[in-house]
Design a protein around this motif. Structure first.
Motif, PDB file in Angstrom:
ATOM      1  N   MET A   1     -25.401  15.800  16.781  1.00 55.87           N
ATOM      2  CA  MET A   1     -24.723  16.408  17.931  1.00 55.87           C
ATOM      3  C   MET A   1     -25.393  17.724  18.298  1.00 55.87           C
ATOM      4  O   MET A   1     -25.627  18.015  19.478  1.00 55.87           O
ATOM      5  CB  MET A   1     -23.242  16.657  17.616  1.00 55.87           C
ATOM      6  CG  MET A   1     -22.377  15.411  17.563  1.00 55.87           C
ATOM      7  SD  MET A   1     -22.546  14.371  19.006  1.00 55.87           S
ATOM      8  CE  MET A   1     -23.092  12.868  18.236  1.00 55.87           C
ATOM      9  N   ALA A   2     -25.714  18.543  17.276  1.00 57.83           N
ATOM     10  CA  ALA A   2     -26.373  19.830  17.536  1.00 57.83           C
ATOM     11  C   ALA A   2     -27.696  19.600  18.273  1.00 57.83           C
ATOM     12  O   ALA A   2     -28.015  20.295  19.241  1.00 57.83           O
ATOM     13  CB  ALA A   2     -26.608  20.579  16.221  1.00 57.83           C
ATOM     14  N   TRP A   3     -28.450  18.584  17.820  1.00 58.97           N
ATOM     15  CA  TRP A   3     -29.730  18.270  18.465  1.00 58.97           C
ATOM     16  C   TRP A   3     -29.516  17.846  19.920  1.00 58.97           C
ATOM     17  O   TRP A   3     -30.231  18.272  20.827  1.00 58.97           O
ATOM     18  CB  TRP A   3     -30.417  17.145  17.665  1.00 58.97           C
ATOM     19  CG  TRP A   3     -31.663  16.601  18.282  1.00 58.97           C
ATOM     20  CD1 TRP A   3     -32.845  17.257  18.452  1.00 58.97           C
ATOM     21  CD2 TRP A   3     -31.856  15.283  18.809  1.00 58.97           C
ATOM     22  NE1 TRP A   3     -33.762  16.421  19.041  1.00 58.97           N
ATOM     23  CE2 TRP A   3     -33.179  15.211  19.274  1.00 58.97           C
ATOM     24  CE3 TRP A   3     -31.025  14.157  18.925  1.00 58.97           C
ATOM     25  CZ2 TRP A   3     -33.699  14.048  19.852  1.00 58.97           C
ATOM     26  CZ3 TRP A   3     -31.542  13.006  19.493  1.00 58.97           C
ATOM     27  CH2 TRP A   3     -32.866  12.957  19.952  1.00 58.97           C
ATOM     28  N   LEU A   4     -28.470  17.011  20.153  1.00 59.78           N
ATOM     29  CA  LEU A   4     -28.185  16.568  21.524  1.00 59.78           C
ATOM     30  C   LEU A   4     -27.753  17.743  22.405  1.00 59.78           C
ATOM     31  O   LEU A   4     -28.113  17.801  23.590  1.00 59.78           O
ATOM     32  CB  LEU A   4     -27.088  15.489  21.511  1.00 59.78           C
ATOM     33  CG  LEU A   4     -27.495  14.102  21.037  1.00 59.78           C
ATOM     34  CD1 LEU A   4     -26.287  13.176  21.048  1.00 59.78           C
ATOM     35  CD2 LEU A   4     -28.612  13.526  21.899  1.00 59.78           C
ATOM     36  N   ILE A   5     -26.978  18.677  21.825  1.00 56.61           N
ATOM     37  CA  ILE A   5     -26.523  19.839  22.603  1.00 56.61           C
ATOM     38  C   ILE A   5     -27.732  20.669  23.041  1.00 56.61           C
ATOM     39  O   ILE A   5     -27.826  21.092  24.197  1.00 56.61           O
ATOM     40  CB  ILE A   5     -25.529  20.685  21.776  1.00 56.61           C
ATOM     41  CG1 ILE A   5     -24.201  19.933  21.619  1.00 56.61           C
ATOM     42  CG2 ILE A   5     -25.285  22.038  22.429  1.00 56.61           C
ATOM     43  CD1 ILE A   5     -23.246  20.522  20.613  1.00 56.61           C
ATOM     44  N   VAL A   6     -28.688  20.865  22.113  1.00 56.84           N
ATOM     45  CA  VAL A   6     -29.910  21.602  22.469  1.00 56.84           C
ATOM     46  C   VAL A   6     -30.643  20.882  23.593  1.00 56.84           C
ATOM     47  O   VAL A   6     -31.084  21.496  24.582  1.00 56.84           O
ATOM     48  CB  VAL A   6     -30.824  21.749  21.226  1.00 56.84           C
ATOM     49  CG1 VAL A   6     -32.195  22.288  21.629  1.00 56.84           C
ATOM     50  CG2 VAL A   6     -30.177  22.678  20.204  1.00 56.84           C
ATOM     51  N   ARG A   7     -30.738  19.557  23.485  1.00 55.01           N
ATOM     52  CA  ARG A   7     -31.441  18.800  24.527  1.00 55.01           C
ATOM     53  C   ARG A   7     -30.693  18.848  25.852  1.00 55.01           C
ATOM     54  O   ARG A   7     -31.309  18.935  26.923  1.00 55.01           O
ATOM     55  CB  ARG A   7     -31.625  17.343  24.078  1.00 55.01           C
ATOM     56  CG  ARG A   7     -32.685  17.193  23.004  1.00 55.01           C
ATOM     57  CD  ARG A   7     -33.174  15.790  22.908  1.00 55.01           C
ATOM     58  NE  ARG A   7     -33.723  15.289  24.168  1.00 55.01           N
ATOM     59  CZ  ARG A   7     -34.382  14.138  24.285  1.00 55.01           C
ATOM     60  NH1 ARG A   7     -34.585  13.390  23.214  1.00 55.01           N
ATOM     61  NH2 ARG A   7     -34.838  13.743  25.446  1.00 55.01           N
ATOM     62  N   ALA A   8     -29.350  18.778  25.793  1.00 54.24           N
ATOM     63  CA  ALA A   8     -28.568  18.829  27.029  1.00 54.24           C
ATOM     64  C   ALA A   8     -28.754  20.181  27.716  1.00 54.24           C
ATOM     65  O   ALA A   8     -28.885  20.256  28.940  1.00 54.24           O
ATOM     66  CB  ALA A   8     -27.089  18.575  26.724  1.00 54.24           C
ATOM     67  N   ARG A   9     -28.768  21.251  26.905  1.00 59.88           N
ATOM     68  CA  ARG A   9     -28.979  22.591  27.469  1.00 59.88           C
ATOM     69  C   ARG A   9     -30.375  22.700  28.079  1.00 59.88           C
ATOM     70  O   ARG A   9     -30.566  23.349  29.113  1.00 59.88           O
ATOM     71  CB  ARG A   9     -28.821  23.653  26.383  1.00 59.88           C
ATOM     72  CG  ARG A   9     -27.383  23.962  26.044  1.00 59.88           C
ATOM     73  CD  ARG A   9     -27.316  24.937  24.863  1.00 59.88           C
ATOM     74  NE  ARG A   9     -25.979  25.449  24.689  1.00 59.88           N
ATOM     75  CZ  ARG A   9     -25.501  26.474  25.385  1.00 59.88           C
ATOM     76  NH1 ARG A   9     -26.258  27.099  26.264  1.00 59.88           N
ATOM     77  NH2 ARG A   9     -24.269  26.895  25.184  1.00 59.88           N
ATOM     78  N   GLY A  10     -31.351  22.073  27.430  1.00 60.30           N
ATOM     79  CA  GLY A  10     -32.718  22.115  27.944  1.00 60.30           C
ATOM     80  C   GLY A  10     -32.939  21.206  29.143  1.00 60.30           C
ATOM     81  O   GLY A  10     -34.026  21.190  29.714  1.00 60.30           O
ATOM     82  N   GLY A  11     -31.913  20.439  29.495  1.00 60.95           N
ATOM     83  CA  GLY A  11     -32.004  19.584  30.669  1.00 60.95           C
ATOM     84  C   GLY A  11     -32.872  18.356  30.486  1.00 60.95           C
ATOM     85  O   GLY A  11     -33.370  17.786  31.456  1.00 60.95           O
TER      86      GLY A  11
END
Lengths: 96, 233
Positions: free
Chosen positions: B177-187
């Motif tokens: 989830m943490a990895w996905l959150i970083v990716r979501a923030r990075g667009g």
């Protein structure tokens, strides 16, 4: 692959069903079912797992390959359970 | 069929085949996971059939309140995970970020409650080879219930190994989830590039399904008393 996107109302309905089944199974622990606790609990758990797998994991709208992969996992589990328990659960038959 | 799709890797015919292969990979991995947990479940069923009374007696002593609350926490996290998949596939970036964050927070809440429960288990004399477990008055309770200490330890070993392995899986899920959150923030997650959310979601739901089976086998195999839901508070 599924081009279909599951809509939120479906997820909410499935979630409501999961919570209802959880309340039911925890409530039944207050009733003295003896050794039937495990059987009833497993039955409800299977119903809940089906809801999660079919809707949350989108298996319902997945392609045949996905069904085969999911079915293979279940089939192997079935082999392990059936062969093991067909030994341990039937030892009393020939206890001489 | 868009042969010129920008995300298409050269070894796939088209993007549909590529996405199908990516999710299939996770399903195959989950099939092996079924066997890891399946081995534990098989062992449980064998001993459950050999020592039914003992298993029921110890099961009735487990912390059913935290077990039930944690079930609701985990089911809710599966809902937020499923809504995250909907969000990424329909291009709702804010909803995606909120969904992933809620999922991670609920997963963490589960682990915190589990830690609280392990401590309560220790206090209640349910951790073998500790002072509360070996206390003479506690052992006398088992003796009066005609449950042998060895069978108590056997059930508790299943309890700790199964919930422990599940907690390890959940920890991995929170990392995803943490990895996905970083990716979501990075667009870098979009309706075109949604597969990472989909496959991490599959893993998350699988961990939820494992818990769905742990609840009745560990917590609900014995008969509880209504007071069991309050005396832990």
């Amino acid at each position: 692959m599924s081009e279909r996107v599951t809509q939120p109302p479906t997820y909410y309905a499935v979630f409501a069903g999961l919570i209802a089944l959880t309340v039911l199974t925890v409530g039944l622990s207050l009733v003295d079912l003896g050794e039937w606790h495990t059987v009833v609990g497993l039955g409800i758990a299977i119903a809940k797992a089906l809801l999660v797998v079919l809707f949350f994991m989108h298996l319902l709208h997945s392609d045949t390959m996905t069904w085969i992969a999911a079915g293979t996992g279940l089939f192997w589990l079935g082999i392990m359970l059936v062969l093991t328990l067909s030994d341990y659960l039937t030892r009393w038959v020939l206890s001489y | 069929m868009s042969a010129e799709h920008p995300l298409l890797a050269h070894h796939f015919d088209d993007i549909e085949q590529q996405r199908g292969a990516e999710t299939l990979g996770m399903w195959v991995f989950l099939a092996t996971e079924v066997l890891i947990f399946g081995g534990l479940f098989t062992g449980y069923f064998v001993y459950r059939s050999w020592y039914p009374r003992d298993f029921e007696a110890v099961s009735a002593r487990l912390n059913v309140l935290i077990g039930a609350v944690n079930t609701v926490v985990l089911l809710t996290s599966s809902l937020t995970m499923a809504l995250s998949v909907y969000a990424v596939r329909t291009g709702r970036q804010r909803m995606l970020l909120h969904g992933l964050t809620l999922t991670a927070v609920l997963g963490t809440a589960f682990l915190v409650l589990k830690a609280v429960e392990y401590y309560a288990d220790y206090r209640d004399g349910l951790v073998p080879n500790t002072a509360p477990f070996d206390a003479p008055e506690h052992q006398r309770e088992w003796a009066e219930a005609q449950v042998s200490p060895q069978k108590v330890i056997l059930f508790l070993m299943f309890y700790y190994v199964m919930t422990g392995l599940h907690a390890v899986h959940l920890t991995v899920g929170i990392g995803l989830m943490a990895w996905l959150i970083v990716r979501a923030r990075g667009g870098t997650l979009s309706p075109e590039r949604y597969v990472p959310v989909e496959v991490c979601g599959l893993y998350w739901h699988f961990v939820d399904v494992v818990w769905i089976f742990l609840l009745p086998l560990l917590y609900l195999t014995g008969t509880h008393h209504p007071a069991d839901f309050t005396h832990f508070l």
